[in-house]
Design an enzyme around this catalytic site. Structure first.
Site, PDB file in Angstrom:
ATOM      1  N   ILE A  48     -11.932   4.213   1.523  1.00  0.00           N
ATOM      2  CA  ILE A  48     -10.951   5.250   1.846  1.00  0.00           C
ATOM      3  C   ILE A  48      -9.531   4.699   1.763  1.00  0.00           C
ATOM      4  O   ILE A  48      -8.623   5.368   1.280  1.00  0.00           O
ATOM      5  CB  ILE A  48     -11.222   5.820   3.259  1.00  0.00           C
ATOM      6  CG1 ILE A  48     -12.591   6.505   3.307  1.00  0.00           C
ATOM      7  CG2 ILE A  48     -10.127   6.791   3.687  1.00  0.00           C
ATOM      8  CD1 ILE A  48     -12.710   7.710   2.426  1.00  0.00           C
ATOM      9  N   CYS A  49      -9.338   3.455   2.217  1.00  0.00           N
ATOM     10  CA  CYS A  49      -7.989   2.886   2.182  1.00  0.00           C
ATOM     11  C   CYS A  49      -7.490   2.753   0.750  1.00  0.00           C
ATOM     12  O   CYS A  49      -6.302   2.926   0.482  1.00  0.00           O
ATOM     13  CB  CYS A  49      -7.944   1.547   2.908  1.00  0.00           C
ATOM     14  SG  CYS A  49      -9.090   0.316   2.268  1.00  0.00           S
ATOM     15  N   THR A  50      -8.391   2.484  -0.182  1.00  0.00           N
ATOM     16  CA  THR A  50      -7.991   2.408  -1.591  1.00  0.00           C
ATOM     17  C   THR A  50      -7.589   3.782  -2.086  1.00  0.00           C
ATOM     18  O   THR A  50      -6.575   3.930  -2.775  1.00  0.00           O
ATOM     19  CB  THR A  50      -9.143   1.858  -2.458  1.00  0.00           C
ATOM     20  OG1 THR A  50      -9.487   0.557  -2.000  1.00  0.00           O
ATOM     21  CG2 THR A  50      -8.747   1.792  -3.919  1.00  0.00           C
ATOM     22  N   ASN A  53      -4.136   4.708  -0.189  1.00  0.00           N
ATOM     23  CA  ASN A  53      -2.965   3.838  -0.295  1.00  0.00           C
ATOM     24  C   ASN A  53      -2.772   3.167  -1.650  1.00  0.00           C
ATOM     25  O   ASN A  53      -1.640   2.960  -2.066  1.00  0.00           O
ATOM     26  CB  ASN A  53      -3.025   2.754   0.787  1.00  0.00           C
ATOM     27  CG  ASN A  53      -3.046   3.337   2.168  1.00  0.00           C
ATOM     28  OD1 ASN A  53      -2.344   4.284   2.451  1.00  0.00           O
ATOM     29  ND2 ASN A  53      -3.876   2.783   3.035  1.00  0.00           N
TER      30      ASN A  53
END
Length: 121
Positions: A48-50, A53
């Site tokens: 999810i962070c990829t 962001n």
């Protein structure tokens, strides 16, 4: 780092995460395989962070668009259908979900924004 640990004969502890999954690898020079000689399996999920962001591949933007579509169009219509099928049970479920603090409870926030008294505490 792997080559330096091997050169100086020092152990290496490698660890990482992918969402809720975690992994560790203990590398002991001349006893276990080195970190650089092992290869991670291909990732099935995109973190999810990829997506939020650092989307740096085309599949990241495709997955982001799918998630946005799901959030904006699929989930609201599914919630509306569940409400129409059994409104009392649906409202009970929403109240229960909203009363339990969960990190990122997006469904509760979305339903609370409808502004109806049934969703208020």
């Amino acid at each position: 780092m792997d080559r330096r640990c091997l050169f100086y004969g020092l152990p290496l502890l490698e660890s990482g995460t992918l969402g809720t999954k975690g992994n560790t690898q203990v590398v002991y020079p001349h006893l276990t395989e080195s970190y650089s000689s092992s290869q991670d399996p291909p990732e099935k999920d995109i973190p999810i962070c990829t997506l939020k962001n650092f989307p740096n591949e085309i599949q990241h933007t495709i997955q982001w668009a799918r998630d946005q579509f799901e959030t904006l169009f699929s989930q609201p219509s599914e919630n509306a259908n569940r409400f129409l099928e059994d409104s009392k049970e649906f409202l009970k479920h929403v109240r229960n979900a909203c009363s339990q603090p969960k990190d990122g409870n997006a469904d509760c926030r979305r339903l609370h924004c409808l502004g109806t008294p049934a969703f208020s505490k």
